[in-house]
Design an enzyme around this catalytic site. Structure first.
Site, PDB file in Angstrom:
ATOM      1  N   SER A  22      60.864  43.914  30.578  1.00  0.00           N
ATOM      2  CA  SER A  22      60.590  44.796  31.719  1.00  0.00           C
ATOM      3  C   SER A  22      61.437  44.384  32.901  1.00  0.00           C
ATOM      4  CB  SER A  22      59.122  44.709  32.109  1.00  0.00           C
ATOM      5  OG  SER A  22      58.832  43.388  32.519  1.00  0.00           O
ATOM      6  N   HIS A  47      59.341  49.359  26.707  1.00  0.00           N
ATOM      7  CA  HIS A  47      58.497  48.278  27.223  1.00  0.00           C
ATOM      8  C   HIS A  47      57.016  48.501  26.920  1.00  0.00           C
ATOM      9  CE1 HIS A  47      56.553  46.181  30.850  1.00  0.00           C
ATOM     10  NE2 HIS A  47      56.785  45.289  29.924  1.00  0.00           N
ATOM     11  N   GLU A  51      56.725  52.107  28.535  1.00  0.00           N
ATOM     12  CA  GLU A  51      57.737  52.615  29.467  1.00  0.00           C
ATOM     13  C   GLU A  51      59.074  52.726  28.730  1.00  0.00           C
ATOM     14  OE1 GLU A  51      56.228  50.904  33.774  1.00  0.00           O
ATOM     15  OE2 GLU A  51      57.119  49.477  32.400  1.00  0.00           O
ATOM     16  N   ASN A  84      54.733  46.947  35.914  1.00  0.00           N
ATOM     17  CA  ASN A  84      54.831  45.537  36.311  1.00  0.00           C
ATOM     18  C   ASN A  84      55.104  45.361  37.796  1.00  0.00           C
ATOM     19  OD1 ASN A  84      54.128  44.368  33.951  1.00  0.00           O
ATOM     20  ND2 ASN A  84      56.152  43.572  33.436  1.00  0.00           N
TER      21      ASN A  84
HETATM   22  N1  3HC Z   1      45.021  41.472  20.904  1.00  0.00           N
HETATM   23  C1  3HC Z   1      44.532  42.544  20.268  1.00  0.00           C
HETATM   24  N2  3HC Z   1      43.348  43.092  20.552  1.00  0.00           N
HETATM   25  C2  3HC Z   1      42.623  42.507  21.503  1.00  0.00           C
HETATM   26  C3  3HC Z   1      43.059  41.375  22.216  1.00  0.00           C
HETATM   27  C4  3HC Z   1      44.339  40.851  21.876  1.00  0.00           C
HETATM   28  N3  3HC Z   1      44.855  39.790  22.483  1.00  0.00           N
HETATM   29  N4  3HC Z   1      42.109  41.023  23.098  1.00  0.00           N
HETATM   30  C5  3HC Z   1      41.121  41.903  22.956  1.00  0.00           C
HETATM   31  N5  3HC Z   1      41.425  42.809  22.016  1.00  0.00           N
HETATM   32  C6  3HC Z   1      40.661  43.976  21.606  1.00  0.00           C
HETATM   33  C7  3HC Z   1      39.728  43.667  20.498  1.00  0.00           C
HETATM   34  O1  3HC Z   1      39.596  44.821  19.709  1.00  0.00           O
HETATM   35  C8  3HC Z   1      38.437  43.416  21.237  1.00  0.00           C
HETATM   36  O2  3HC Z   1      37.331  43.727  20.467  1.00  0.00           O
HETATM   37  P1  3HC Z   1      36.660  42.628  19.521  1.00  0.00           P
HETATM   38  O3  3HC Z   1      36.408  41.411  20.339  1.00  0.00           O
HETATM   39  O4  3HC Z   1      35.438  43.315  19.057  1.00  0.00           O
HETATM   40  O5  3HC Z   1      37.610  42.390  18.405  1.00  0.00           O
HETATM   41  C9  3HC Z   1      38.494  44.380  22.400  1.00  0.00           C
HETATM   42  O6  3HC Z   1      39.886  44.434  22.747  1.00  0.00           O
HETATM   43  C10 3HC Z   1      37.665  43.931  23.584  1.00  0.00           C
HETATM   44  O7  3HC Z   1      38.021  42.604  23.905  1.00  0.00           O
HETATM   45  P2  3HC Z   1      37.105  41.590  24.727  1.00  0.00           P
HETATM   46  O8  3HC Z   1      35.659  41.949  24.518  1.00  0.00           O
HETATM   47  O9  3HC Z   1      37.546  40.208  24.413  1.00  0.00           O
HETATM   48  O10 3HC Z   1      37.458  41.748  26.237  1.00  0.00           O
HETATM   49  P3  3HC Z   1      37.747  43.027  27.145  1.00  0.00           P
HETATM   50  O11 3HC Z   1      36.792  44.130  26.912  1.00  0.00           O
HETATM   51  O12 3HC Z   1      37.936  42.493  28.524  1.00  0.00           O
HETATM   52  O13 3HC Z   1      39.174  43.562  26.653  1.00  0.00           O
HETATM   53  C11 3HC Z   1      41.460  43.425  27.219  1.00  0.00           C
HETATM   54  C12 3HC Z   1      40.266  42.706  26.600  1.00  0.00           C
HETATM   55  C13 3HC Z   1      41.800  44.658  26.395  1.00  0.00           C
HETATM   56  C14 3HC Z   1      42.619  42.437  27.139  1.00  0.00           C
HETATM   57  C15 3HC Z   1      41.103  43.834  28.683  1.00  0.00           C
HETATM   58  O14 3HC Z   1      40.570  42.727  29.366  1.00  0.00           O
HETATM   59  C16 3HC Z   1      42.262  44.366  29.462  1.00  0.00           C
HETATM   60  O15 3HC Z   1      42.600  45.529  29.367  1.00  0.00           O
HETATM   61  N6  3HC Z   1      42.897  43.489  30.292  1.00  0.00           N
HETATM   62  C17 3HC Z   1      44.041  43.853  31.078  1.00  0.00           C
HETATM   63  C18 3HC Z   1      45.290  43.780  30.229  1.00  0.00           C
HETATM   64  C19 3HC Z   1      46.527  44.152  30.998  1.00  0.00           C
HETATM   65  O16 3HC Z   1      46.520  44.435  32.179  1.00  0.00           O
HETATM   66  N7  3HC Z   1      47.661  44.155  30.288  1.00  0.00           N
HETATM   67  C20 3HC Z   1      48.942  44.411  30.866  1.00  0.00           C
HETATM   68  C21 3HC Z   1      49.615  43.137  31.150  1.00  0.00           C
HETATM   69  S1  3HC Z   1      51.231  43.339  31.823  1.00  0.00           S
HETATM   70  C22 3HC Z   1      52.230  43.385  30.503  1.00  0.00           C
HETATM   71  O17 3HC Z   1      51.825  43.265  29.387  1.00  0.00           O
HETATM   72  C23 3HC Z   1      53.672  43.585  30.756  1.00  0.00           C
HETATM   73  C24 3HC Z   1      54.574  42.524  30.184  1.00  0.00           C
HETATM   74  O18 3HC Z   1      55.898  42.822  30.539  1.00  0.00           O
HETATM   75  C25 3HC Z   1      54.247  41.132  30.639  1.00  0.00           C
END
Ligand code: 3HC
Length: 297
Positions: free
Chosen positions: A121, A142, A154, A193
């Site tokens: 990104s 991305h 993206e 981002n």
């Molecule tokens: N991989 C795959 N699936 C995942 C996971 C992972 N690392 N973490 C959670 N999940 C899935 C699973 O299906 C999980 O269900 P399960 O526990 O029954 O198997 C479900 O999501 C729910 O997980 P949790 O109960 O542990 O927790 P949450 O309800 O909080 O969900 C989350 C976890 C989806 C990670 C949520 O907290 C979230 O949306 N967080 C924000 C993530 C975000 O902002 N991402 C963007 C980051 S920026 C980026 O990526 C850009 C890059 O350039 C750096």
């Protein structure tokens, strides 16, 4: 342009492995390439664990998962993997020199029609395109972490990327179940981002200047703004190394002091505690990746 049937992902880290399984689940013949056998084996284990859990929870059928694994190969042989590929999605380390070398190799090893995309990104594709002989087929694609969950993708071209390439990549993203955000011109960080960086920068500043603990800043984001995670928890998920290298890459491109990583982020990076993947970052995690307590930073 030939329809995309075969997808190759370079890098089996947090992003690469999930991009690979999402492509395989969507019906594409997929290879994930890494230089390390250990990394590939860790990727394979995690993907099997996640897919087993999805089947257990009734989110996918065993047939779909088995069919996806039958379409997915993990290999250290890049030349062989890309020899018949239609697109490569590079998700290697966030380092321009490494990416340029990889793109030059991919240009030699993959068929002339193949699209070469990067999941970066912060490193825009125009900085990689001239390492290849096919700048019209180079772009950014991305994804977001965790790729199995996050719907956004993206798609960004440089001045040299053809319309045909962008359309093929957008169609692939849609076939992989993603919502496409077309970024009309290059800017480091793209849209999502940059929004995230604004929050992260402010969070680090509030913590560094002693206004609140990082745990309370996370609580504010979750409880006051309804973000699914606080900015420090999210840094641990994405990787402290990734968060740090993104800032460095941005500084290299802009030369602006504001782009530099904040001192607390630099300190955390230098400590080698990269977040969930090393068991410790802003928080300490158990073997299953569950948060145990705040770390003593
Ligand atoms: N991989 C795959 N699936 C995942 C996971 C992972 N690392 N973490 C959670 N999940 C899935 C699973 O299906 C999980 O269900 P399960 O526990 O029954 O198997 C479900 O999501 C729910 O997980 P949790 O109960 O542990 O927790 P949450 O309800 O909080 O969900 C989350 C976890 C989806 C990670 C949520 O907290 C979230 O949306 N967080 C924000 C993530 C975000 O902002 N991402 C963007 C980051 S920026 C980026 O990526 C850009 C890059 O350039 C750096």
């Amino acid at each position: 342009m030939k329809d995309i049937e075969k997808v190759t992902v370079i890098g089996s880290g947090t992003m690469g492995r999930q991009i690979g399984i999402v492509a395989a689940l969507a019906g594409f013949t997929t290879s994930i390439v890494d230089i390390s056998e250990d990394a590939l084996s860790a990727a394979k284990d995690e993907l099997h664990r996640r897919m087993d859990r999805d089947v257990e929870k009734g989110r996918r059928t065993r047939e779909d998962v088995d069919a996806a694994f039958a379409r997915l190969s993990l290999t250290t042989n890049q030349a062989e993997a890309v020899a018949d590929t239609d697109i490569v999605i590079e998700a290697a380390v966030e380092d321009i020199d490494i990416k340029r070398k990889v793109f030059a190799q991919l240009d030699e090893q993959s068929p002339k029609h193949a699209i070469l995309a990067t999941n970066s990104s912060n490193i825009v594709s125009s900085r990689l395109a001239d390492a290849t002989s096919r700048p019209e087929k180079v772009c950014n694609m991305h994804f977001f972490n965790p790729v199995l969950v996050m719907k956004a993708c993206e798609v960004v071209g440089s001045d040299q990327t053809s319309q045909e390439t962008l359309e093929a990549v957008e169609n692939l993203a849609v076939a992989m179940g993603k919502d496409v955000i077309r970024v009309r011109k290059e800017i480091p960080g793209f849209v999502a981002n940059r929004l995230l960086a604004a929050i992260r920068t402010e969070a680090l500043k509030l913590y560094q200047d002693g206004y609140a603990s990082f745990e309370d800043i996370d609580t504010a984001a979750r409880s006051a703004l309804r973000h699914p995670m606080g900015p420090f928890e999210l840094m641990d998920l994405v990787g402290i190394d990734v968060a740090y290298l993104i800032r460095k890459a941005e500084y290299d491109q802009t030369g602006e002091e504001d782009s530099l990583p904040s001192p607390v982020l630099e300190k955390m990076y230098n400590s080698g505690n990269y977040g969930k993947k090393t068991g410790q970052g802003w928080y300490v995690y158990d073997e299953q990746g569950n948060k145990v307590r705040p770390s003593d930073v």
